[in-house]
Design an enzyme around this catalytic site. Structure first.
Site, PDB file in Angstrom:
ATOM      1  N   LYS A  58      67.550  14.431  41.235  1.00  8.39           N
ATOM      2  CA  LYS A  58      66.157  14.402  40.768  1.00  8.39           C
ATOM      3  C   LYS A  58      65.763  12.972  40.454  1.00  8.39           C
ATOM      4  O   LYS A  58      66.541  12.216  39.889  1.00  8.39           O
ATOM      5  CB  LYS A  58      65.955  15.325  39.577  1.00  8.39           C
ATOM      6  N   ARG A 108      65.794  30.598  34.693  1.00  9.77           N
ATOM      7  CA  ARG A 108      66.906  29.683  34.946  1.00  9.77           C
ATOM      8  C   ARG A 108      68.142  30.092  34.144  1.00  9.77           C
ATOM      9  O   ARG A 108      69.265  29.953  34.587  1.00  9.77           O
ATOM     10  CB  ARG A 108      66.455  28.287  34.548  1.00  9.77           C
ATOM     11  N   ARG A 152      61.453  27.803  36.638  1.00 12.00           N
ATOM     12  CA  ARG A 152      62.243  28.217  37.795  1.00 12.00           C
ATOM     13  C   ARG A 152      62.374  29.734  37.786  1.00 12.00           C
ATOM     14  O   ARG A 152      62.702  30.317  36.760  1.00 12.00           O
ATOM     15  CB  ARG A 152      63.619  27.587  37.709  1.00 12.00           C
ATOM     16  N   LYS A 179      58.871  17.695  42.653  1.00  8.58           N
ATOM     17  CA  LYS A 179      59.538  18.333  41.517  1.00  8.58           C
ATOM     18  C   LYS A 179      58.440  18.855  40.605  1.00  8.58           C
ATOM     19  O   LYS A 179      57.836  18.109  39.847  1.00  8.58           O
ATOM     20  CB  LYS A 179      60.421  17.329  40.770  1.00  8.58           C
TER      21      LYS A 179
END
Ligand code: AMP
Length: 588
Positions: free
Chosen positions: A423, A272, A257, A252
């Site tokens: 996550k 994102r 992103r 991660k």
């Protein structure tokens, strides 16, 4: 379509916050709306002209709007300003004022939704030196022909203060009921929205082509897809419980992103939140097309700042240096990145979202070539707690935040947070193992409920060697209304016009305080920081240390002198300790 229908509808919507009532008002409005206007209505309801990703901003300042009112009404600006000051809402103030309009207009042109929309669109597109006058002319001409109620909503849209409280979900519920008679069809509408991020287009499709049109809705290259999100798990054991006995673990990474849409040399990058971000990443635009072996493709990646010499991933804050309007070329050389691909959603004209994770990863590796700049995100198939911990250790050592765990046989679920992706961040203990006592050096005015208080504080450690207060974090959580009031009382007399020279901070603050107060905070982690000054150069050249997710504990340590605050040395020890804990834990 008459604009008055929309204005009356908005007026009703403003009077309620109940979702069911709002849905009903929307259904009634959609039923009255001709099909060729529906997309415009859907954008206007959300206070927009086009979907967010097109980046069309109205950008009309209050002052300009204020000046447009007297032009059309003959009412002195002073009167409008007074009314505005009373209500704090220019739309509302203008409707009260226009009720008293002295100047009658003779040649009144009809106000239609189309006309309002097109005028607003022209205003949004205007730029350059003469644009202010032109904007005013356009606004005046609309207000001239508008009733007070219409004028009030035109102004609210212009200023971005139309707050009907209508969420996208409510619009989709209403579209399902108005055009298919069945609320259950909402799911199909949601899918169309998730793949296009364009609610106006979805509305137009359902109005003109019905649910069949929606079912045929396909991914459109250069229209962003709403990203899939992950649930959080606290431990390896919990992950296994939720994911079964074989799944993928990926690093991660702590970057930004990026959704890339590529066809030949044409590249679009979306954040994102689906904003266009090409301007921050000219290196991606230039280099990545060479790595693509497909006619067209939509990819997801994490752009991460790196140390070019060691290849180590650097914290997210480093990337923020690229968020600037000017001199981006310099930032590109100073803050190099790598692009780490983790998914493919569309390839050679085909939707890949229905394919399993495994298949998508294969497609990704087949159509994207790796090099120094473009990488696949490190991935490993894991089967038990030991294997997860092992991979976690590699991930942390490489400078990333933890792991993303992904089910091997599941599709990409656009726009939703679910348990197909989890996550797992490095475990937070109390969280650093210890709290810190920090010196309050700056403040930022609060918004909303915190108006009139300092909603966020800038904090510093004590540097014993230099006898200074270098910044370490901003804290904006953990405050109650009571503690905010109390802090305001204590801090307000300490406001200083100039930053005390003992304060070492590159960050700006709304106000600087004399360094006299200590408060206690906890945090999840200490990270390297290019911005904060605590323990500068101690761990790495040109980096200080910063607290991650700091939270005020409620303790105002009025009894402490600022020289008793946590020192740089203590913070360095904590930083080293946390690295060791992560290391030891992963070796156990
Ligand atoms: P969070 O922001 O904590 O909810 O975590 C989700 C974010 O992690 C995503 O939006 C990505 O920016 C980032 N991320 C980093 N590595 C990955 C990965 N391997 N797969 C998916 N997202 C990732």
């Amino acid at each position: 379509m008459e604009f008055s229908i929309l204005a009356e509808s908005f007026n009703k919507m403003e009077s309620t916050r109940k979702r069911l009532e709002l849905t009903q008002f929307l259904v009634e409005l959609f039923e009255k709306t001709p099909h060729d206007v529906i997309s415009k209505i859907v954008y206007l309801i959300q206070g927009k002209l086009r979907p967010d990703f097109e980046g069309i901003e109205l950008g009309v300042a209050e002052k300009l709007a204020l000046r447009s009112i007297p032009k059309s009404s003959g009412i002195p600006i002073k009167k409008i300003e007074d009314e505005y000051r009373k209500s704090g809402d220019l739309g509302h103030a203008s409707s009260i004022i226009l009720e008293q309009k002295t100047q009658t207009t003779f040649l009144v042109e009809d106000i239609t939704v189309e006309r309002v929309y097109e005028t607003l669109f022209k205003i949004a597109k205007l730029g350059g030196s003469r644009s202010q006058d032109m904007k005013m002319k356009y606004i005046s001409s609309l207000l001239n022909d508008a009733t007070p109620l219409e004028a009030s909503f035109i102004l609210k849209i212009l200023l971005g203060t139309l707050r009907l409280g209508i969420a996208e979900n409510t619009v989709m519920d209403a579209l399902a009921v108005a055009f298919t008679g069945e609320k259950e069809n909402r799911k199909k509408i949601q899918y169309a929205y998730n793949v296009s991020s364009d609610l106006g287009k979805v509305a137009e499709t359902i109005a003109t082509k019905g649910i069949e049109g929606i079912e045929k809705f396909e991914i459109i290259l250069f229209n962003p897809i709403r990203p899939m999100l992950a649930d959080r798990v606290k431990s390896e054991a919990e992950a296994i419980e939720k994911m079964g006995n074989e799944f993928a673990a990926e690093y991660k990474l702590d970057g930004e992103r990026v959704q890339l849409h590529i066809e030949g040399d044409k590249v679009a990058l979306f954040s994102r939140s689906l904003e266009r971000i090409e301007s921050y990443y000219p290196d991606i635009i230039e280099k990545i097309p060479k790595n693509i072996q497909a006619d067209n493709i939509i990819l997801e990646a994490e752009a991460v700042a790196i140390n070019e010499n060691t290849g180590e991933f650097l914290p997210f804050q480093e990337l923020m240096h690229r968020r600037r309007k000017y001199k981006i070329e310099k930032a590109v050389t100073e803050y190099p990145i790598s692009v780490n691909f983790f998914d493919v959603l569309y390839c050679n004209g085909k939707n890949c979202m229905e394919s399993s994770y495994k298949e998508r990863r294969n497609t990704l590796e087949k159509h994207v070539k790796e090099d120094e700049f473009a990488k696949y995100i490190p991935m490993s198939i894991v089967r038990n707690e030991n294997e997860i911990e092992d991979f976690m250790e590699n991930s942390i050592n490489a400078g990333s935040e933890g792991l993303m765990l992904k089910m091997l046989d599941k599709p990409y679920q656009a726009g939703s947070r679910g348990s197909h992706w989890l996550k797992l961040k490095r475990e937070y203990r109390n969280e650093l193992g210890d709290s810190l006592d920090l010196v309050v050096i700056g403040g930022y005015f609060g918004k909303g409920r915190r108006t009139g208080n300092y909603g966020t504080l800038l904090l510093a450690t004590y540097d014993e060697d230099e006898d200074t207060f270098p910044s370490i974090c901003k804290v904006g959580t953990g405050f109650t209304d009571e503690s905010l009031d109390q802090l305001y009382q204590i801090l307000n007399p300490k406001v200083s016009i100039k930053k005390n020279p003992r304060i070492i901070s590159e960050m700006e603050a709304d106000v600087w305080f004399e360094p006299e107060l200590v408060i206690e905070v906890v945090a999840s982690e200490i990270t390297l920081s290019p911005i904060h000054k605590a323990a500068m150069n101690a761990i790495r050249k040109d980096s200080g240390l910063a607290l991650r997710f700091p939270k005020f504990t409620g303790k105002i340590r009025v009894e402490k002198a600022v020289e008793d605050a946590s020192t740089n040395e203590e913070v360095i020890t904590l930083y080293k300790g946390q690295k060791k804990i992560a290391h030891d834990k992963n070796l156990m």
